[in-house]
Scaffold this active site. Structure first.
Site, mmCIF file in Angstrom:
data_model
loop_
_atom_site.group_PDB
_atom_site.id
_atom_site.type_symbol
_atom_site.label_atom_id
_atom_site.label_comp_id
_atom_site.label_asym_id
_atom_site.label_seq_id
_atom_site.Cartn_x
_atom_site.Cartn_y
_atom_site.Cartn_z
ATOM 1 N N LYS A 175 0.810 -1.664 0.128
ATOM 2 C CA LYS A 175 -0.173 0.170 0.078
ATOM 3 C C LYS A 175 1.361 1.834 0.176
ATOM 4 O O LYS A 175 1.235 1.825 1.274
ATOM 5 C CB LYS A 175 -1.110 0.361 1.152
ATOM 6 C CG LYS A 175 -2.003 1.529 1.513
ATOM 7 C CD LYS A 175 -2.605 1.677 2.582
ATOM 8 C CE LYS A 175 -1.685 2.908 2.789
ATOM 9 N NZ LYS A 175 -1.899 4.453 1.953
ATOM 10 N N GLY A 228 7.244 5.407 7.392
ATOM 11 C CA GLY A 228 6.189 6.995 7.973
ATOM 12 C C GLY A 228 6.716 7.050 9.345
ATOM 13 O O GLY A 228 7.593 7.353 9.955
ATOM 14 N N SER A 229 5.781 8.144 9.948
ATOM 15 C CA SER A 229 5.505 8.593 11.605
ATOM 16 C C SER A 229 5.244 8.089 12.050
ATOM 17 O O SER A 229 4.803 6.491 11.834
ATOM 18 C CB SER A 229 3.937 9.151 10.830
ATOM 19 O OG SER A 229 3.459 8.834 11.470
ATOM 20 N N VAL A 232 1.981 6.660 13.866
ATOM 21 C CA VAL A 232 1.428 5.867 13.134
ATOM 22 C C VAL A 232 2.062 4.515 13.538
ATOM 23 O O VAL A 232 1.440 3.083 13.364
ATOM 24 C CB VAL A 232 0.943 6.422 11.681
ATOM 25 C CG1 VAL A 232 0.248 5.417 10.803
ATOM 26 C CG2 VAL A 232 0.181 7.081 11.725
ATOM 27 N N GLY A 233 3.317 4.365 12.792
ATOM 28 C CA GLY A 233 4.612 3.489 13.020
ATOM 29 C C GLY A 233 3.889 3.348 14.865
ATOM 30 O O GLY A 233 3.826 1.312 14.724
ATOM 31 N N GLU A 250 9.991 1.734 10.324
ATOM 32 C CA GLU A 250 11.396 3.441 9.901
ATOM 33 C C GLU A 250 10.795 4.734 10.282
ATOM 34 O O GLU A 250 9.636 4.659 9.559
ATOM 35 C CB GLU A 250 11.820 2.802 8.826
ATOM 36 C CG GLU A 250 13.218 2.253 8.302
ATOM 37 C CD GLU A 250 13.968 2.155 9.215
ATOM 38 O OE1 GLU A 250 14.653 2.802 9.667
ATOM 39 O OE2 GLU A 250 14.966 0.855 9.724
ATOM 40 N N CYS A 284 13.890 11.686 6.047
ATOM 41 C CA CYS A 284 14.151 10.725 7.747
ATOM 42 C C CYS A 284 15.335 11.639 7.446
ATOM 43 O O CYS A 284 15.868 11.404 9.025
ATOM 44 C CB CYS A 284 13.906 9.932 7.856
ATOM 45 S SG CYS A 284 14.110 8.167 6.339
ATOM 46 N N GLU A 383 10.561 16.482 14.525
ATOM 47 C CA GLU A 383 11.314 16.680 13.631
ATOM 48 C C GLU A 383 10.383 17.412 12.386
ATOM 49 O O GLU A 383 8.641 17.086 13.442
ATOM 50 C CB GLU A 383 10.710 15.149 12.970
ATOM 51 C CG GLU A 383 11.035 14.812 11.110
ATOM 52 C CD GLU A 383 10.910 13.246 10.985
ATOM 53 O OE1 GLU A 383 9.826 12.743 11.618
ATOM 54 O OE2 GLU A 383 12.046 12.802 10.177
HETATM 55 N N1 NDP Z 1 10.227 8.466 7.914
HETATM 56 C C1 NDP Z 1 10.103 8.544 6.519
HETATM 57 O O1 NDP Z 1 10.576 8.370 5.979
HETATM 58 C C2 NDP Z 1 8.725 9.365 7.500
HETATM 59 C C3 NDP Z 1 8.747 10.285 8.235
HETATM 60 N N2 NDP Z 1 7.256 10.956 7.781
HETATM 61 C C4 NDP Z 1 6.681 11.517 8.985
HETATM 62 O O2 NDP Z 1 5.683 11.638 9.150
HETATM 63 C C5 NDP Z 1 4.498 12.925 9.303
HETATM 64 C C6 NDP Z 1 3.595 12.490 8.331
HETATM 65 O O3 NDP Z 1 4.121 11.995 6.960
HETATM 66 P P1 NDP Z 1 2.594 11.263 6.418
HETATM 67 O O4 NDP Z 1 2.325 10.355 5.021
HETATM 68 O O5 NDP Z 1 1.358 11.951 7.403
HETATM 69 O O6 NDP Z 1 2.861 9.612 7.821
HETATM 70 P P2 NDP Z 1 1.817 8.767 7.711
HETATM 71 O O7 NDP Z 1 2.952 7.685 8.592
HETATM 72 O O8 NDP Z 1 0.493 9.518 8.479
HETATM 73 O O9 NDP Z 1 1.570 7.727 6.409
HETATM 74 C C7 NDP Z 1 3.136 7.139 6.151
HETATM 75 C C8 NDP Z 1 2.313 5.649 5.631
HETATM 76 O O10 NDP Z 1 0.851 5.461 6.501
HETATM 77 C C9 NDP Z 1 -0.025 4.891 5.713
HETATM 78 N N3 NDP Z 1 -1.375 5.014 7.832
HETATM 79 C C10 NDP Z 1 -1.361 6.307 7.890
HETATM 80 N N4 NDP Z 1 -2.283 5.786 8.352
HETATM 81 C C11 NDP Z 1 -2.269 4.546 8.444
HETATM 82 C C12 NDP Z 1 -2.473 3.517 9.799
HETATM 83 N N5 NDP Z 1 -3.761 4.403 10.810
HETATM 84 N N6 NDP Z 1 -2.763 2.361 9.801
HETATM 85 C C13 NDP Z 1 -1.619 1.651 8.405
HETATM 86 N N7 NDP Z 1 -0.897 3.178 8.135
HETATM 87 C C14 NDP Z 1 -1.508 4.240 7.877
HETATM 88 C C15 NDP Z 1 -0.213 5.911 5.046
HETATM 89 O O11 NDP Z 1 -1.220 6.020 4.303
HETATM 90 P P3 NDP Z 1 -1.789 7.215 3.816
HETATM 91 O O12 NDP Z 1 -0.621 8.138 3.696
HETATM 92 O O13 NDP Z 1 -2.151 6.478 1.989
HETATM 93 O O14 NDP Z 1 -3.084 7.676 4.425
HETATM 94 C C16 NDP Z 1 0.950 6.126 4.833
HETATM 95 O O15 NDP Z 1 1.188 4.996 3.240
HETATM 96 C C17 NDP Z 1 5.758 13.768 7.764
HETATM 97 O O16 NDP Z 1 5.635 15.378 8.773
HETATM 98 C C18 NDP Z 1 7.103 13.061 8.466
HETATM 99 O O17 NDP Z 1 7.090 14.065 10.215
HETATM 100 C C19 NDP Z 1 6.632 10.709 7.024
HETATM 101 C C20 NDP Z 1 6.794 10.199 5.449
HETATM 102 C C21 NDP Z 1 8.519 9.363 5.394
HETATM 103 O O1 AKG Z 2 18.632 9.692 3.100
HETATM 104 C C1 AKG Z 2 18.367 8.815 2.126
HETATM 105 O O2 AKG Z 2 18.872 8.204 1.656
HETATM 106 C C2 AKG Z 2 16.903 7.950 2.297
HETATM 107 C C3 AKG Z 2 16.436 8.988 2.957
HETATM 108 C C4 AKG Z 2 15.610 8.036 3.720
HETATM 109 O O3 AKG Z 2 14.916 7.067 3.446
HETATM 110 C C5 AKG Z 2 13.700 8.327 3.418
HETATM 111 O O4 AKG Z 2 13.968 9.540 4.049
HETATM 112 O O5 AKG Z 2 13.333 7.995 4.185
#
Ligand code: NDP
Ligand code: AKG
Length: 481
Positions: A175, A228-229, A232-233, A250, A284, A383
């Site tokens: 997904k 992701g965030s 949620v994680g 992650e 990240c 962050e």
């Molecule tokens: N570590 C990293 O690489 C990342 C960190 N972030 C951080 O997260 C913040 C918010 O970004 P955001 O995109 O909203 O991050 P999210 O954690 O919401 O999204 C990451 C993934 O998880 C999915 N998701 C959201 N809610 C759920 C749930 N309840 N159960 C299962 N899966 C879920 C999202 O789906 P969908 O979005 O389609 O609803 C997306 O595919 C950013 O501002 C940043 O701080 C964000 C992206 C990457």
């Molecule tokens: O810095 C990179 O090359 C990878 C970063 C990354 O995986 C992320 O932001 O989720």
């Protein structure tokens, strides 16, 4: 398949129409709709999980040559189409075209790497402590894996989860983030022609709350790999642990970039600009806290202010753009909120601070730098995930190290120094999963482990050979005579 810019799910070897559709919009030009992408309901997610379950017995015991060939084919096609896929990536996520082509290349190389891993599977054959008995330790596929990916690396992160999952004999349901389904769909289309049996690979698009939630809670899914965030994680981890599913997370970072008095000033400025602002700071591994020792501090702040004048913000596909738009309105508002917080906390604005007007309507934000910040400020601790960074002055290396480690996160950490003594000490004493010496905190290789400590990551590492820890389970067999 795609029908007049409609893009469907891929379930059990078939293209399946969505329960609904959602527009994928270019953040550099809000009038540019890339396509309408399917959204799944719970029944469609369950159909994908069932297809993966049904395909698992045959795929997990399939020949390694066939697995290698299919993964290698995917890698070759991605690499051959890197320019075109890079355009799509830049268009849907807002990374500049060179950055996007670089990410696509990374994805192609990841598939090639894991194609090779199919041929390097190994185990142990050891004597038993009992005479006449031998012991084998082997690895088997985990099962059906749910992959939940974020918007900031729309092809590389799906690649670094899909490729090892399939290489080690698992079946997957992925997904992607609803903001960027285009690259995941293009990847699925390539995978659909590479020779994998039906059900081995499935793509279901839609929101995290619907699709992600079904994946995380289904008793037929053996493991979840999530990026992701933090919020949620952590909830995903609670849900997975409660049903004893394997989980790998992650999440965020608040990565420190230390600049010592003995650093090469020009190099330090370049790597700080890269760490903080490239890819619009949406990594990240980005650094939004620059920890600078007293002897170089004022020169560094002045040089950063000057260097930032030449950073061009603009349309991601336009030649000469250094920084593309922020990915979405919600993310732009989050970045602007932190700029307000920085000002109200008393940090000094050195550069940037607001939105930028370009030829097209998009989410353009000036790279923003604060100085005279304190380690206790929210802009130093939370962050931000945008092109917003701050400088904190410290007395010496010892104070810099202590401040670098004083965070709930531990993903990556960088130091700029010409001293071997400090570089070696930092490598040993940084509490981060990845340490960079005279390199930006962001930008990693694809064949070595990726991940952090403390609040940044949970579970075993991603990428490289270490990926097998998550995607396999160990079996110990005793053989008597
Ligand atoms: N570590 C990293 O690489 C990342 C960190 N972030 C951080 O997260 C913040 C918010 O970004 P955001 O995109 O909203 O991050 P999210 O954690 O919401 O999204 C990451 C993934 O998880 C999915 N998701 C959201 N809610 C759920 C749930 N309840 N159960 C299962 N899966 C879920 C999202 O789906 P969908 O979005 O389609 O609803 C997306 O595919 C950013 O501002 C940043 O701080 C964000 C992206 C990457
Ligand atoms: O810095 C990179 O090359 C990878 C970063 C990354 O995986 C992320 O932001 O989720």
């Amino acid at each position: 398949m795609a029908d007049s810019k409609r893009f469907d799910h891929y379930i059990n070897g078939q293209w399946v129409a969505g329960a609904d559709y959602c527009a994928n919009i270019n953040p550099s030009d809000l009038s540019d709709v890339i396509g309408e992408y399917a959204k799944a309901d719970a029944a469609q997610v369950n159909a994908a999980i069932d297809a993966a379950r049904a395909a698992f017995p045959a795929w997990s015991t399939s020949g390694i040559q066939a697995r290698h060939d299919a993964l290698d084919k995917v890698g070759s096609e991605i690499l051959a189409r890197r320019e075109e896929l890079g355009q799509l990536l830049a268009r849907e996520e807002g990374k500049t075209l060179p950055e996007a082509i670089g990410e696509v290349t990374r994805a192609g190389n990841i598939f090639k790497f894991f194609a090779g891993e199919c041929l390097r599977l190994s185990g142990d054959y050891v004597p038993s402590v009992r005479p006449g008995v031998n012991v084998e330790v082997t690895r088997e596929a985990l099962g059906v894996i749910g992959l939940i990916t974020p918007w900031n690396f729309p092809i590389a992160i799906p690649a670094w989860k899909i490729a090892p999952a399939l290489a080690y004999g698992n079946c997957v349901v992925i997904k992607p983030a609803e903001l960027v389904p285009g690259c995941a769909w293009a990847l699925a289309e390539i995978i659909s022609r590479a020779g994998f049996p039906a059900g081995v690979f499935n793509l279901v698009m839609g929101s995290g709350r619907v699709v992600g939630d079904v994946l995380v809670n289904s008793p037929k899914v053996d493991g979840i790999s999530f990026t992701g965030s933090v919020g949620v994680g952590r909830q995903i981890a609670v849900n997975c642990v409660s049903r004893q599913a394997k989980v790998q997370l992650e999440m965020g970072g608040k990565n420190p970039q230390i600049i010592l008095d003995d650093a090469d000033l020009k190099q330090a400025v370049e790597l700080a600009v890269q760490s903080a602002f490239y890819s619009t700071g949406q990594r990240c591994t980005a650094s939004s806290r620059l920890i600078v020792t007293a002897g170089i501090h004022d020169k560094f702040v002045a040089a950063m202010a000057e260097r930032m004048q030449s950073i061009k913000v603009g349309h991601a596909l336009k030649a000469g753009t250094d920084i593309g738009p922020v990915v979405s309105e919600a993310q732009l508002n989050q970045d602007l909120k932190y700029i307000d917080i920085g000002q109200s906390e008393g940090a000094r604005l050195v550069s940037g601070g607001g939105v930028v007007t370009c030829d097209t309507e998009g989410y353009f934000l000036a790279p923003t730098l604060f100085a005279d910040s304190e380690a206790s400020m929210r802009i130093s601790r939370e962050e931000i995930f945008g092109p917003v960074a701050n400088i904190v002055r410290v007395a010496d290396y010892e104070a810099a190290l202590a401040m670098a480690n004083d965070t709930e996160f531990g993903l990556s950490a960088g130091i700029a120094t010409t001293s071997l003594k400090y570089a070696n000490h930092f490598k040993r004493h940084s509490q981060a999963g990845m340490v960079m010496v005279n390199l930006p905190t962001a930008g990693v290789d694809y064949h070595v482990p990726f991940g952090g400590r403390k609040g940044s990551s949970y579970g075993s590492r991603e990428q490289g050979r270490y990926a097998q820890e998550f995607y396999t389970v160990v079996k110990t067999s005793y053989i008597g005579s």
